[in-house]
Scaffold this motif. Structure first.
Motif, PDB file in Angstrom:
ATOM      1  N   LEU A 271       0.832  -1.191   0.000  1.00  0.00           N
ATOM      2  CA  LEU A 271       0.000   0.000   0.000  1.00  0.00           C
ATOM      3  C   LEU A 271       0.869   1.243   0.000  1.00  0.00           C
ATOM      4  O   LEU A 271       1.966   1.259   0.562  1.00  0.00           O
ATOM      5  N   SER A 272       0.359   2.272  -0.638  1.00  0.00           N
ATOM      6  CA  SER A 272       1.044   3.560  -0.648  1.00  0.00           C
ATOM      7  C   SER A 272       0.009   4.655  -0.511  1.00  0.00           C
ATOM      8  O   SER A 272      -1.196   4.405  -0.548  1.00  0.00           O
ATOM      9  N   CYS A 273       0.476   5.880  -0.353  1.00  0.00           N
ATOM     10  CA  CYS A 273      -0.406   7.041  -0.280  1.00  0.00           C
ATOM     11  C   CYS A 273      -0.251   7.877  -1.537  1.00  0.00           C
ATOM     12  O   CYS A 273       0.849   7.973  -2.106  1.00  0.00           O
ATOM     13  N   THR A 274      -1.329   8.494  -1.959  1.00  0.00           N
ATOM     14  CA  THR A 274      -1.212   9.494  -3.008  1.00  0.00           C
ATOM     15  C   THR A 274      -0.394  10.662  -2.469  1.00  0.00           C
ATOM     16  O   THR A 274      -0.647  11.141  -1.362  1.00  0.00           O
ATOM     17  N   VAL A 275       0.588  11.106  -3.238  1.00  0.00           N
ATOM     18  CA  VAL A 275       1.474  12.175  -2.780  1.00  0.00           C
ATOM     19  C   VAL A 275       1.449  13.321  -3.780  1.00  0.00           C
ATOM     20  O   VAL A 275       1.011  13.175  -4.910  1.00  0.00           O
ATOM     21  N   SER A 276       1.932  14.449  -3.335  1.00  0.00           N
ATOM     22  CA  SER A 276       1.911  15.652  -4.151  1.00  0.00           C
ATOM     23  C   SER A 276       3.265  16.352  -4.093  1.00  0.00           C
ATOM     24  O   SER A 276       3.917  16.393  -3.045  1.00  0.00           O
ATOM     25  N   THR A 277       3.669  16.906  -5.232  1.00  0.00           N
ATOM     26  CA  THR A 277       4.876  17.740  -5.271  1.00  0.00           C
ATOM     27  C   THR A 277       4.610  19.137  -4.737  1.00  0.00           C
ATOM     28  O   THR A 277       5.555  19.925  -4.592  1.00  0.00           O
ATOM     29  N   TYR A 278       3.340  19.452  -4.454  1.00  0.00           N
ATOM     30  CA  TYR A 278       2.998  20.761  -3.888  1.00  0.00           C
ATOM     31  C   TYR A 278       3.254  20.720  -2.381  1.00  0.00           C
ATOM     32  O   TYR A 278       2.351  20.518  -1.582  1.00  0.00           O
ATOM     33  N   THR A 279       4.505  20.901  -2.036  1.00  0.00           N
ATOM     34  CA  THR A 279       4.920  20.783  -0.655  1.00  0.00           C
ATOM     35  C   THR A 279       5.288  22.138  -0.079  1.00  0.00           C
ATOM     36  O   THR A 279       5.774  23.012  -0.821  1.00  0.00           O
ATOM     37  N   PRO A 280       5.072  22.372   1.211  1.00  0.00           N
ATOM     38  CA  PRO A 280       5.503  23.638   1.822  1.00  0.00           C
ATOM     39  C   PRO A 280       7.004  23.872   1.696  1.00  0.00           C
ATOM     40  O   PRO A 280       7.456  25.019   1.780  1.00  0.00           O
ATOM     41  N   ASN A 281       7.775  22.798   1.483  1.00  0.00           N
ATOM     42  CA  ASN A 281       9.215  22.984   1.287  1.00  0.00           C
ATOM     43  C   ASN A 281       9.528  23.699  -0.022  1.00  0.00           C
ATOM     44  O   ASN A 281      10.590  24.297  -0.165  1.00  0.00           O
ATOM     45  N   GLY A 282       8.594  23.614  -0.986  1.00  0.00           N
ATOM     46  CA  GLY A 282       8.825  24.221  -2.289  1.00  0.00           C
ATOM     47  C   GLY A 282       9.486  23.253  -3.249  1.00  0.00           C
ATOM     48  O   GLY A 282      10.445  22.561  -2.894  1.00  0.00           O
ATOM     49  N   TYR A 283       8.981  23.194  -4.456  1.00  0.00           N
ATOM     50  CA  TYR A 283       9.467  22.279  -5.493  1.00  0.00           C
ATOM     51  C   TYR A 283      10.054  23.110  -6.622  1.00  0.00           C
ATOM     52  O   TYR A 283       9.428  24.060  -7.098  1.00  0.00           O
ATOM     53  N   ILE A 284      11.244  22.746  -7.073  1.00  0.00           N
ATOM     54  CA  ILE A 284      11.931  23.463  -8.142  1.00  0.00           C
ATOM     55  C   ILE A 284      12.405  22.450  -9.184  1.00  0.00           C
ATOM     56  O   ILE A 284      12.997  21.421  -8.829  1.00  0.00           O
ATOM     57  N   SER A 285      12.145  22.756 -10.462  1.00  0.00           N
ATOM     58  CA  SER A 285      12.683  21.943 -11.555  1.00  0.00           C
ATOM     59  C   SER A 285      13.231  22.891 -12.612  1.00  0.00           C
ATOM     60  O   SER A 285      12.462  23.537 -13.334  1.00  0.00           O
ATOM     61  N   PRO A 286      14.549  23.025 -12.701  1.00  0.00           N
ATOM     62  CA  PRO A 286      15.147  23.957 -13.678  1.00  0.00           C
ATOM     63  C   PRO A 286      14.836  23.547 -15.105  1.00  0.00           C
ATOM     64  O   PRO A 286      14.687  22.365 -15.417  1.00  0.00           O
ATOM     65  N   ARG A 287      14.757  24.542 -15.973  1.00  0.00           N
ATOM     66  CA  ARG A 287      14.529  24.326 -17.408  1.00  0.00           C
ATOM     67  C   ARG A 287      15.573  25.136 -18.175  1.00  0.00           C
ATOM     68  O   ARG A 287      15.268  26.140 -18.822  1.00  0.00           O
ATOM     69  N   GLY A 409      23.779  34.878 -11.678  1.00  0.00           N
ATOM     70  CA  GLY A 409      24.210  36.196 -11.240  1.00  0.00           C
ATOM     71  C   GLY A 409      23.985  37.299 -12.233  1.00  0.00           C
ATOM     72  O   GLY A 409      24.170  38.475 -11.909  1.00  0.00           O
ATOM     73  N   THR A 410      23.569  36.980 -13.444  1.00  0.00           N
ATOM     74  CA  THR A 410      23.305  37.999 -14.464  1.00  0.00           C
ATOM     75  C   THR A 410      21.862  38.452 -14.405  1.00  0.00           C
ATOM     76  O   THR A 410      21.029  37.878 -13.685  1.00  0.00           O
ATOM     77  N   GLY A 411      21.553  39.465 -15.197  1.00  0.00           N
ATOM     78  CA  GLY A 411      20.169  39.943 -15.256  1.00  0.00           C
ATOM     79  C   GLY A 411      19.316  39.181 -16.231  1.00  0.00           C
ATOM     80  O   GLY A 411      18.144  39.547 -16.439  1.00  0.00           O
ATOM     81  N   GLY A 412      19.862  38.126 -16.835  1.00  0.00           N
ATOM     82  CA  GLY A 412      19.080  37.335 -17.770  1.00  0.00           C
ATOM     83  C   GLY A 412      18.020  36.500 -17.067  1.00  0.00           C
ATOM     84  O   GLY A 412      18.012  36.361 -15.834  1.00  0.00           O
ATOM     85  N   THR A 413      17.132  35.931 -17.842  1.00  0.00           N
ATOM     86  CA  THR A 413      16.060  35.090 -17.294  1.00  0.00           C
ATOM     87  C   THR A 413      16.125  33.697 -17.907  1.00  0.00           C
ATOM     88  O   THR A 413      16.597  33.520 -19.035  1.00  0.00           O
ATOM     89  N   VAL A 414      15.645  32.732 -17.157  1.00  0.00           N
ATOM     90  CA  VAL A 414      15.578  31.355 -17.640  1.00  0.00           C
ATOM     91  C   VAL A 414      14.223  30.780 -17.277  1.00  0.00           C
ATOM     92  O   VAL A 414      13.592  31.207 -16.307  1.00  0.00           O
ATOM     93  N   PRO A 415      13.771  29.782 -18.046  1.00  0.00           N
ATOM     94  CA  PRO A 415      12.512  29.118 -17.669  1.00  0.00           C
ATOM     95  C   PRO A 415      12.716  28.240 -16.446  1.00  0.00           C
ATOM     96  O   PRO A 415      13.820  27.731 -16.204  1.00  0.00           O
ATOM     97  N   ILE A 416      11.634  28.074 -15.678  1.00  0.00           N
ATOM     98  CA  ILE A 416      11.716  27.286 -14.454  1.00  0.00           C
ATOM     99  C   ILE A 416      10.336  26.747 -14.107  1.00  0.00           C
ATOM    100  O   ILE A 416       9.310  27.362 -14.434  1.00  0.00           O
ATOM    101  N   GLU A 417      10.310  25.592 -13.495  1.00  0.00           N
ATOM    102  CA  GLU A 417       9.072  25.034 -12.966  1.00  0.00           C
ATOM    103  C   GLU A 417       9.095  25.211 -11.457  1.00  0.00           C
ATOM    104  O   GLU A 417      10.032  24.761 -10.775  1.00  0.00           O
ATOM    105  N   VAL A 418       8.051  25.874 -10.934  1.00  0.00           N
ATOM    106  CA  VAL A 418       7.953  26.182  -9.512  1.00  0.00           C
ATOM    107  C   VAL A 418       6.613  25.680  -8.999  1.00  0.00           C
ATOM    108  O   VAL A 418       5.569  25.905  -9.626  1.00  0.00           O
ATOM    109  N   ARG A 419       6.637  25.012  -7.869  1.00  0.00           N
ATOM    110  CA  ARG A 419       5.396  24.590  -7.200  1.00  0.00           C
ATOM    111  C   ARG A 419       5.577  24.810  -5.706  1.00  0.00           C
ATOM    112  O   ARG A 419       6.672  24.635  -5.171  1.00  0.00           O
ATOM    113  N   ALA A 420       4.482  25.173  -5.052  1.00  0.00           N
ATOM    114  CA  ALA A 420       4.556  25.386  -3.606  1.00  0.00           C
ATOM    115  C   ALA A 420       3.161  25.263  -3.021  1.00  0.00           C
ATOM    116  O   ALA A 420       2.157  25.465  -3.717  1.00  0.00           O
ATOM    117  N   ARG A 421       3.112  24.934  -1.771  1.00  0.00           N
ATOM    118  CA  ARG A 421       1.833  24.853  -1.061  1.00  0.00           C
ATOM    119  C   ARG A 421       1.804  25.895   0.036  1.00  0.00           C
ATOM    120  O   ARG A 421       2.738  26.008   0.834  1.00  0.00           O
TER     121      ARG A 421
END
Length: 1021
Positions: A271-287, A409-421
């Motif tokens: 048995l397992s539990c349904t889990v979520s990446t929406y955690t108060p710790n914060g989820y980051i996936s660089p792109r 450290g530059t002023g450029g931007t990059v894509p990112i995946e962010v999730r948080a609860r």
């Protein structure tokens, strides 16, 4: 003679106390209810008109040819019911439904007889429709004003019109009340939380657990005030009521049985539990563009969580850091409801009585969901990620290197995946505001000897506002784009609207962050509205032809006749504000449908009080209907017979041809033509299969193989044999093949319902009534929605014209067309149509026994049970009939119907009626998982049989109610339902078994929140 009497007595008791069957609630204050089984469930007010369920003929003491189960007002009080759904869930013929314990509920309560669907049960108030099938909410009926609830099973369309396929539920209200009465009821749950397989599994994930021990929660209050009086020599009566109800939220996290959603991904596995990446710790996936595994390139993007120690470092994401996605969902939904209404009647003369009543309600409820910063994939088109500036002051140097690479450290931007609860902020609620009004009235009276009339109607209006929202995508990006201005971190954009910086690189940064939550969600809650209206005019003239000598020479009563005409119009308006449309799409709708009907009904007593015919009677009815959505005219009818050779025994039988017309929504879906493209991955199964190989130059080269379907199947779809396997049949890779919905007339579905029964009222045992009835409901041409895959898969498996005729090919055999100009060919049909059969067969058992105890008081027993032998149907002529009785799970058995269930209530009442005690035994039969059914039609395979979670054993609940009648003006009640606090059956993957609940059980079937304690009082002034 003594031998026969003994045999009859033994038979009566055997039927009365026979093992499992299910659920009528009966009179609990000592008054006999035997007549409601034996005679037509008629009731009359003190001086008012008689209310008959199942007939438009208001003849008193008429015998019922079809079985009717009644629930009395005393029984409703004994159950401590706050809303009507709790009463209905215990009636054997009604499939239990628990909108108050269903997290996806829209707040409305509908009724489903015989598990044949809400739309196939007709709901009446005092013999007239409650509202439209699309907008009905039975909880607008105040429980304190219900005199009784009559449940007539089997078709009744010839009497009441469309929708009475499975039967009728008729609420008889007290419209003749005098005085002032206050009713109060408060109940709550007193449950003992203890470890279960759910809490043990949840603990492995570190999910929060409810406190072990007693839990007191779920408070609900029901208050009603009723007042009425009579004037002008009692010819004018007016009464009114106001009712207030409120229920507190009980979240999933409050019960050890729902501390996580159990999953078992492998048969008989762990048995397992349904889990979520929406955690108060914060989820980051660089792109990072150009890096394999990110930015949409092949591979898997790295996944991280913020280190809980606050050091602004990343840790690889795993279930060890996952969150519980459902801990805040509603096990009991929070809601607040107001009901109000009134009754009035004025008897001008015997020929004219004016009557009217009105009911109004307003109900607001919510389904809470955890507040979250959603994944960018949750927004259309779902391929645009968030962006982060690489000199973001919230990022540590180590985090910046991972997120931005060389651009750190530059002023450029990059894509990112962010999730948080978010935690400790308002939930993202689905909010439902249901409100409406029902007005009924008319004229009635006698206009000639033996003749009377009733001309009246119903106007019903229901409005439902659904409000839902989420963080705005652009505002999330604004909150991520921040800079450090002299030690103050602020947003670069949208400052004028109060942009709040979002720190996604630190654990718990969203916890308690109400300011950020408000900024992200402000102005982003859209509302969708649906309005339903019913206009219903009914005119009935009834007469006793015995007044003119038209009667059987062996009968004491003459032939009775009722002639009626009826008009109904259903309207639906659907619209939404711009925010809702932007988030969810769709278009506004304005739909309507009307019907003209005429009907006639006869009751013909053939013999009364004659040897071998204490009663011999036949009844019949016929109705003709013409719907605006259909060019044809349709008819329904009923034929009934009763024979009582002696007063102790009555045989009864009925057969009905009942119909349900499509609702305005179904009629629109059937007639409105629309085209869609099937996803390109779908291919015509008569086209060659395609695989790819790598060519000499490294390019992918297609290799064509044999079609999936046989030549015979393809011929059944209208394909010429010469085109079998042709590459021209391949659906275009960019747009796919075409489906067409609509352009078809949806006919009413037709059911033939038959009941045959026996009623025993032995004179040597006064107070005993027993009935046994066999019911058979066979529904043909049922209305339903099927997409293209239903027809495609069915055609491929069977080659039957029923499925294969849905393929409408172009002359060249292809299934692609341009919707412009409404093409006649080149598509696969789908949508709302008449397809095949549904069935419900079984036996109903009822028994009541009133036992006087002399000066010690009396005992009353009430038993009601149901044995279901068939519940299922046949999806097409080419497929076998399936029977879901006693099974749960799988794609085709969502009914969850035990073979046997019953209720047995015993009530003791003192001679002076000061005190009564009532004990009720509810038995629910076992259920077996379809995987272990041994029936291939239910999806069984030998390899699929389970060793775990393959059966739910029988359950027994006991309810106790104590009532004290201090005097005529004051009484109070104490009740405990599920007094043993039984834990409900628990199993994984509960959302997939038909209950659509994530609580690891079947909320509608079992007492899933535990023991319920109730206090109630009635005060008369």
């Amino acid at each position: 003679m003594k031998k026969n009497a003994l045999l009859l007595s033994s038979t009566c008791f055997a039927v009365l106390f026979a093992a499992p069957a299910f659920a009528q609630e009966a009179n609990t204050t000592g008054g006999p209810v035997a007549e409601t089984t034996a005679n037509a469930d008629t009731a009359s007010t003190d001086e008012g008109s008689i209310v008959v369920t199942g007939s438009r003929i208001s003849r008193p003491n008429i015998a019922a040819a079809a079985p009717i189960t009644s629930v009395t007002s005393e029984s409703i009080r004994a159950q401590a019911a706050v809303n009507i759904e709790e009463v209905l869930n215990r009636i054997p013929m009604i499939a239990p439904d628990s909108q108050q314990n269903y997290q996806d509920s829209d707040g409305r309560q509908r009724i489903k007889l015989r598990n044949l669907g809400f739309e196939r049960t007709l709901v009446l108030v005092d013999g007239k429709r409650l509202g439209t099938q699309n907008g009905l909410d039975a909880n607008m009926i105040p429980t304190s004003l219900i005199k009784r609830v009559d449940v007539l099973t089997g078709g009744a369309s010839a009497v009441y019109g469309s929708d009475a396929i499975a039967g009728v539920v008729n609420f008889i209200l007290d419209d003749n009340f005098e005085g002032i009465q206050l009713n109060g009821n408060y109940n709550f749950y007193a449950h003992e939380n203890k470890p279960t397989i759910v809490s043990e599994t949840a603990r492995q994930y570190g999910f929060a657990q409810p406190r072990t021990g007693s839990a007191f929660d779920g408070g609900r209050v029901d208050l009603s005030l009723t007042a009425g009086t009579k004037l002008f020599d009692d010819r004018f009566h007016v009464s009114g009521y106001v009712n207030y109800r409120k229920a507190d939220l009980v979240p999933y996290s409050a019960r050890e049985t729902s501390s996580c959603e159990l999953q078992q991904t492998v048969k008989d596995g762990p048995l397992s539990c349904t889990v979520s990446t929406y955690t108060p710790n914060g989820y980051i996936s660089p792109r990072i563009p150009g890096t394999p595994g990110t930015g949409g390139l092949p591979g898997t993007a790295p996944q991280y969580v913020n280190n809980p120690d606050g050091t602004r470092t990343f840790l690889p994401y795993s279930d060890a850091y996952a969150a519980n996605p459902f801990d805040g969902l509603a096990f009991q939904r929070e809601n607040e409801r107001w009901n109000a209404g009134g009754f009035a009647s004025f008897e001008i003369s015997d020929a004219v009585e004016v009557y009217a009543n009105a009911m109004w309600f307003r109900d607001e409820s919510t389904n809470p969901y955890p507040a979250r910063v959603l994944s960018s994939t949750a927004y259309a088109p779902g391929t645009t990620p968030y962006t982060i500036n690489c000199n973001n002051p919230f990022m540590s140097a180590a985090q910046a290197q991972i997120v931005c690479g060389a651009a750190a450290g530059t002023g450029g931007t990059v894509p990112i995946e962010v999730r948080a609860r978010f935690d400790n902020v308002p939930a993202i609620n689905d909010s439902y505001l249901n409100q409406g009004v029902r007005v009924s009235g008319g004229l009635r009276g006698d206009f000639a000897q033996g003749w009377s009339y009733d001309v009246g109607g119903v106007y019903s209006y229901n409005k439902m506002d659904t409000t839902w929202g989420r963080p705005d995508f652009n505002r999330v990006n604004n909150a991520l784009n921040v800079v450090n201005n002299n030690g103050t971190i602020s947003c670069v954009n949208d400052v004028a609207n109060g942009c709040v910086p979002f720190d996604p690189f630190s654990s718990n940064s969203a916890v308690n962050n109400t300011a950020l939550f408000n900024y992200l969600t402000e102005g982003n809650f859209g509302t969708s509205t649906t309005e339903n209206r019913l206009y219903n005019v009914i005119a009935t003239v009834q007469g006793d032809l015995g007044t003119y000598g038209i009667q059987s020479p062996w009968a004491e009563e003459g032939v009775a006749i009722a002639i009626g005409a009826e008009f109904r119009e259903d309207q639906l308006e659907g619209y939404a504000d711009p925010i809702w449309r932007a988030r969810n799409g769709g278009t506004d709708q304005s739909l309507s449908q009307h019907v003209w009907e005429g009907n006639v009904e006869l009751q013909v007593p053939i013999a009364q009080h004659k040897p071998f015919a204490d009663l011999l009677q036949v009844n019949g009815a016929y109705r003709l209907s013409k719907y605006s959505s259909n060019p044809d005219t349709f008819s329904t009818w009923k034929a009934e017979a009763l024979w009582a050779p002696i007063p102790d025994i009555t045989f009864r039988g009925s057969i009905n041809r009942a119909q349900r017309a499509p609702t305005v929504v179904e009629a629109f879906q059937g007639s409105n033509i629309s085209y869609n493209r099937i996803v390109p991955s779908f291919g015509d199964f008569c086209a060659p299969t395609v695989t790819f190989t790598t060519g000499a130059n490294g390019q992918q080269v297609p290799v064509y193989g044999s079609p999936i379907a046989s030549r015979e199947v393809c011929a059944a779809t209208g394909l010429a044999d010469s085109l079998y396997g042709s590459q021209t049949l391949l659906c275009p890779t960019d747009i796919g093949c075409t489906t067409r919905s609509g352009g078809f007339t949806v006919d009413p579905e037709t059911a033939y319902t038959k009941t045959f029964g026996l009623i025993l009222k032995p004179r040597f045992l006064p107070g005993l009534v027993v009935s046994v009835d066999r019911f058979m409901i066979d529904l043909d041409d049922s209305i339903g929605y099927n997409d293209y895959s239903y027809f495609s898969n069915g055609c491929l498996a069977t080659g039957s014209a029923f499925f294969c005729d849905a393929f409408v090919r172009n002359p060249d055999g292809t299934l692609t067309s341009n919707p412009t100009g409404n093409p006649a060919t080149g598509y696969i049909r789908q949508g709302t149509t008449n397809y095949y059969k549904s069935k419900s067969h079984g036996w109903d058992f009822q028994g009541q026994y009133a036992l006087p105890l002399g000066g010690a008081g009396r005992l009353d027993f009430d038993f009601s049970g149901s044995l279901t032998t068939l519940a299922g149907g046949q999806d097409s002529p080419a497929l076998p009939e399936k029977n879901c009785v006693g099974y749960y799970g799988g794609a085709g058995c969502g009914q969850l119907i035990p073979k046997w269930s019953h209720n047995l209530r015993g009530t003791y009442t003192t001679q002076d009626r000061f005190f009564s005690a009532s004990l009720n035994w509810r038995h629910l039969g076992p259920l077996t998982n379809v995987t272990n059914s041994g029936d291939p039609t239910l999806g069984w395979t030998q390899a699929g049989e389970r060793a775990t979670f393959n059966r739910i054993e029988a359950f027994d609940y006991f309810d106790l109610a104590l009532s004290f009648r201090v005097n005529d003006g004051f009484s109070f009640r104490i009740a405990a339902n599920n007094i043993l606090d039984k834990t409900p059956p628990l199993f994984p993957n509960s959302y997939n078994v038909g209950s659509l609940s994530r609580t690891n059980t079947i909320n509608s079937r079992y007492d899933s929140l535990g023991r319920q304690i109730a206090f109630g009082t009635t005060i008369n002034f």
